[in-house]
Design an enzyme around this catalytic site. Structure first.
Site, PDB file in Angstrom:
ATOM      1  N   ASP A  34      41.068  93.728   4.093  1.00  0.00           N
ATOM      2  CA  ASP A  34      42.048  92.647   4.130  1.00  0.00           C
ATOM      3  C   ASP A  34      41.908  91.964   2.780  1.00  0.00           C
ATOM      4  OD1 ASP A  34      43.363  90.223   4.319  1.00  0.00           O
ATOM      5  OD2 ASP A  34      42.888  89.963   6.434  1.00  0.00           O
ATOM      6  N   HIS A  35      42.878  92.172   1.903  1.00  0.00           N
ATOM      7  CA  HIS A  35      42.665  91.731   0.513  1.00  0.00           C
ATOM      8  C   HIS A  35      42.526  90.209   0.404  1.00  0.00           C
ATOM      9  CE1 HIS A  35      47.056  91.451   0.781  1.00  0.00           C
ATOM     10  NE2 HIS A  35      46.986  90.548  -0.170  1.00  0.00           N
ATOM     11  N   HIS A  63      45.334  88.148   7.868  1.00  0.00           N
ATOM     12  CA  HIS A  63      44.999  87.120   6.864  1.00  0.00           C
ATOM     13  C   HIS A  63      44.725  85.750   7.502  1.00  0.00           C
ATOM     14  CE1 HIS A  63      46.505  90.310   4.465  1.00  0.00           C
ATOM     15  NE2 HIS A  63      47.767  89.978   4.499  1.00  0.00           N
TER      16      HIS A  63
HETATM   17  P1  NAD Z   1      53.893 103.741  -0.326  1.00  0.00           P
HETATM   18  O1  NAD Z   1      55.017 104.084   0.594  1.00  0.00           O
HETATM   19  O2  NAD Z   1      54.207 103.283  -1.692  1.00  0.00           O
HETATM   20  O3  NAD Z   1      52.949 105.015  -0.473  1.00  0.00           O
HETATM   21  C1  NAD Z   1      52.720 105.922   0.577  1.00  0.00           C
HETATM   22  C2  NAD Z   1      52.063 107.190   0.070  1.00  0.00           C
HETATM   23  O4  NAD Z   1      51.927 108.112   1.141  1.00  0.00           O
HETATM   24  C3  NAD Z   1      52.821 107.912  -1.030  1.00  0.00           C
HETATM   25  O5  NAD Z   1      51.871 108.443  -1.934  1.00  0.00           O
HETATM   26  C4  NAD Z   1      53.521 109.062  -0.264  1.00  0.00           C
HETATM   27  O6  NAD Z   1      53.823 110.165  -1.072  1.00  0.00           O
HETATM   28  C5  NAD Z   1      52.443 109.399   0.732  1.00  0.00           C
HETATM   29  N1  NAD Z   1      52.908 110.115   1.915  1.00  0.00           N
HETATM   30  C6  NAD Z   1      53.915 109.821   2.775  1.00  0.00           C
HETATM   31  N2  NAD Z   1      53.990 110.747   3.751  1.00  0.00           N
HETATM   32  C7  NAD Z   1      53.004 111.645   3.524  1.00  0.00           C
HETATM   33  C8  NAD Z   1      52.545 112.813   4.192  1.00  0.00           C
HETATM   34  N3  NAD Z   1      53.110 113.261   5.337  1.00  0.00           N
HETATM   35  N4  NAD Z   1      51.485 113.459   3.668  1.00  0.00           N
HETATM   36  C9  NAD Z   1      50.876 113.024   2.546  1.00  0.00           C
HETATM   37  N5  NAD Z   1      51.264 111.934   1.880  1.00  0.00           N
HETATM   38  C10 NAD Z   1      52.325 111.255   2.349  1.00  0.00           C
HETATM   39  O7  NAD Z   1      52.989 102.699   0.463  1.00  0.00           O
HETATM   40  P2  NAD Z   1      52.013 101.570  -0.161  1.00  0.00           P
HETATM   41  O8  NAD Z   1      52.835 100.371  -0.477  1.00  0.00           O
HETATM   42  O9  NAD Z   1      51.226 102.172  -1.246  1.00  0.00           O
HETATM   43  O10 NAD Z   1      51.116 101.186   1.086  1.00  0.00           O
HETATM   44  C11 NAD Z   1      50.048 102.001   1.539  1.00  0.00           C
HETATM   45  C12 NAD Z   1      49.192 101.231   2.518  1.00  0.00           C
HETATM   46  O11 NAD Z   1      48.635 100.097   1.854  1.00  0.00           O
HETATM   47  C13 NAD Z   1      49.928 100.668   3.736  1.00  0.00           C
HETATM   48  O12 NAD Z   1      49.058 100.693   4.832  1.00  0.00           O
HETATM   49  C14 NAD Z   1      50.190  99.214   3.350  1.00  0.00           C
HETATM   50  O13 NAD Z   1      50.290  98.371   4.491  1.00  0.00           O
HETATM   51  C15 NAD Z   1      48.931  98.902   2.562  1.00  0.00           C
HETATM   52  N6  NAD Z   1      49.091  97.798   1.605  1.00  0.00           N
HETATM   53  C16 NAD Z   1      49.902  97.933   0.526  1.00  0.00           C
HETATM   54  C17 NAD Z   1      50.014  96.908  -0.393  1.00  0.00           C
HETATM   55  C18 NAD Z   1      50.877  97.044  -1.623  1.00  0.00           C
HETATM   56  O14 NAD Z   1      50.829  96.121  -2.464  1.00  0.00           O
HETATM   57  N7  NAD Z   1      51.618  98.112  -1.795  1.00  0.00           N
HETATM   58  C19 NAD Z   1      49.320  95.703  -0.190  1.00  0.00           C
HETATM   59  C20 NAD Z   1      48.496  95.576   0.937  1.00  0.00           C
HETATM   60  C21 NAD Z   1      48.390  96.644   1.818  1.00  0.00           C
END
Ligand code: NAD
Length: 483
Positions: free
Chosen positions: A178-179, A241
């Site tokens: 949890d950032h 959070h």
């Molecule tokens: P995103 O959609 O940008 O990235 C998803 C990734 O999964 C991509 O690399 C995509 O190619 C890959 N992917 C999708 N389907 C796939 C499959 N079947 N097999 C293999 N790879 C596959 O998502 P994100 O924004 O990077 O978020 C990822 C996680 O981090 C989520 O749980 C999100 O809640 C959490 N998160 C993200 C952020 C942020 O700032 N982006 C912040 C806090 C938490």
């Protein structure tokens, strides 16, 4: 602790989180020598990238987040990255991934240590955990896994996911991230509470009238409408959070600063979390959806949002504990989209005391978490040239130079994962309790929806949310301090 040998596997290596947060944070840890010669990172996603292309992406991610970098360092760092095209639903792909991990383990003398990072859509977490187990991806050294939020959609799905993950990992090796727990001012709550007699001695229901937590977002759901409509503000922000912040504010003093002691103090507190009844949900919670500035149903018109959606883009609520230093003190919280500004802020509102001057201001302690980092305490004093009481703030603030040194939350937390310190991660028993609370509220709302009379307040964008949230206070002398 320096140069930790490890092979890190990132599921979601082409995603936004990896690019914006993980790669720059890993670079900073590399610069500090925490990971250096004996590590490799395997980025995986479905796209057919090459190792070279991933390295270019990693290099771009560093340039986008750093003003000045030594190009040789970036190159040397990026050379530790390998790409494996991998569909997480395809069992055979795990066989290839395992082979690559073993090869790299030999090449980098990583001593069988593995770190798995689930950086993709949460619906895949269970699948990945299952295949790590059935395809034996774990190494002969330490095996740790970082799980992004959300961990489950409700208690039942969180329990199922936990079962899938614990098939391969011990609780101590599961880092539920949890950032918010990596943020400077959130990490400042414990030192502030426990090292200042001035604060520690008034941390009780005798002096504290209420606590208020606001996590305000300026943006709407943007392109995430489809996902958000299945989640809502309560699951998206309160379950993780806000509850982490509440726990840090209400927990008893841990006996020392070890991860075990901190988690023990949190768990002791959470046993006494009051789970609301449907009647209490009706009385103490407000859910809302944002309107457009012309008072049309803006949220319901967002792309991929159900036009009859009952999903809340705003929630305000109240909670209390029956034990701990602030047992019985109401803790009010609110969060939502399209507030007037982006801000995370905690207000500790103290009770008035009788005094010969009549009306004075309450001594509030405010912790600003985002975008600014500061603590201020309101103090009463004498007006210079007229009778009456003047109010000033005593402020604890960082200089610009100090703020520039504050590491990103992800960097801090990744550091802790490498260092095997789970203090700032969510233990399963804490998460379980949070879900019990959230489920109680969601169930009550669901029943209202089914009865055809959901009370969903509407609010104008870029203000402070629905006015109905002014009615959740226990007494008419209470109100939101941050207006
Ligand atoms: P995103 O959609 O940008 O990235 C998803 C990734 O999964 C991509 O690399 C995509 O190619 C890959 N992917 C999708 N389907 C796939 C499959 N079947 N097999 C293999 N790879 C596959 O998502 P994100 O924004 O990077 O978020 C990822 C996680 O981090 C989520 O749980 C999100 O809640 C959490 N998160 C993200 C952020 C942020 O700032 N982006 C912040 C806090 C938490």
């Amino acid at each position: 602790m320096k140069n930790i040998p490890v092979i890190m596997i990132i599921f979601g290596g082409s995603g936004d989180l990896a690019h914006r947060k993980l790669y720059p944070s890993l670079f900073n840890l590399y610069e500090q020598g925490l990971i250096h010669d004996n590590f490799a990172v395997i980025g995986t996603a479905r796209r057919p990238w090459s190792h070279e292309y991933l390295r270019e992406q990693v290099s771009d991610a560093i340039h986008e987040t750093h003003d000045q970098v030594d190009e040789n360092e970036v190159k040397a760092f990026a050379s530790h990255f390998y790409y494996q095209s991998h569909d997480v639903t395809n069992v055979e792909h795990y066989v290839t991934l395992k082979k690559l991990a073993q090869e790299l383990d030999d090449r980098y003398s990583a001593q069988g240590n593995r770190l798995f990072y689930m950086a993709m859509a949460p619906r895949f977490f269970g699948t990945i955990a299952t295949h790590i187990n059935d395809q034996h991806l774990t190494g002969s050294g330490f095996n740790r896994i970082v799980v992004e939020k959300p961990f489950g959609h409700d208690l039942a799905s969180a329990e199922q996911l936990n079962k899938e993950i614990t098939a391969s990992f011990d609780e101590n090796d599961i880092f539920r991230i949890d950032h918010y727990l990596g943020k400077e001012m959130i990490q400042n709550i414990m030192p502030m509470r426990f090292t200042n007699p001035l604060i520690k001695n008034i941390w009780s229901g005798e002096y504290i009238k209420n606590i208020q937590i606001t996590l305000a977002e300026r943006l709407g759901v943007e392109a995430r409408g489809g996902y958000y409509d299945t989640s809502g503000a309560l699951r998206d922000m309160v379950q993780n959070h806000i509850f982490q912040i509440i726990t840090l504010l209400a927990m008893p003093e841990p006996k020392d600063l070890s991860s075990d002691s901190v988690h023990q103090a949190k768990q002791e507190l959470l046993k006494s979390l009051i789970i609301p009844t449907p009647e209490e949900v009706k009385k103490n919670f407000v859910r809302g959806q944002y309107l457009g500035s012309d008072t049309t149903f803006a949220y319901k018109k967002e792309p991929n949002v159900d036009p009859d959606s009952t999903t809340e883009t705003y929630v305000a609520g109240k909670t209390k504990f029956t034990s701990g230093p602030i047992a019985g003190v109401p803790i009010y919280f609110r969060t939502g989209k399209e507030f007037k500004e982006k801000k995370t802020r905690i207000d500790i509102v103290l009770k008035h005391i009788n005094n010969p001057y009549g009306q004075a201001h309450s001594n509030n302690i405010t912790i600003e978490v985002d975008p600014e980092s500061k603590i201020y305490i309101t103090i009463n004093g004498k007006k210079i040239d007229e009778p009456g009481i003047r109010r000033e703030d005593l402020t604890y603030v960082f200089s610009k130079e100090e703020m520039a040194k504050v590491p990103d939350g992800y960097e801090r937390l990744l550091h802790d994962v490498f260092a095997n310190d789970s203090t700032n991660f969510t233990h399963w028993s804490e998460l379980k309790r949070y879900w019990e609370f959230i489920d109680a509220v969601e169930d009550a709302w669901q029943k209202e929806n089914e009865a055809g009379n959901p009370e969903i307040a509407q609010y104008l964008p870029y203000r402070m949310g629905p006015k109905e949230a002014d009615n959740i206070f226990e007494s008419p002398t209470e109100h939101w301090i941050y207006e």
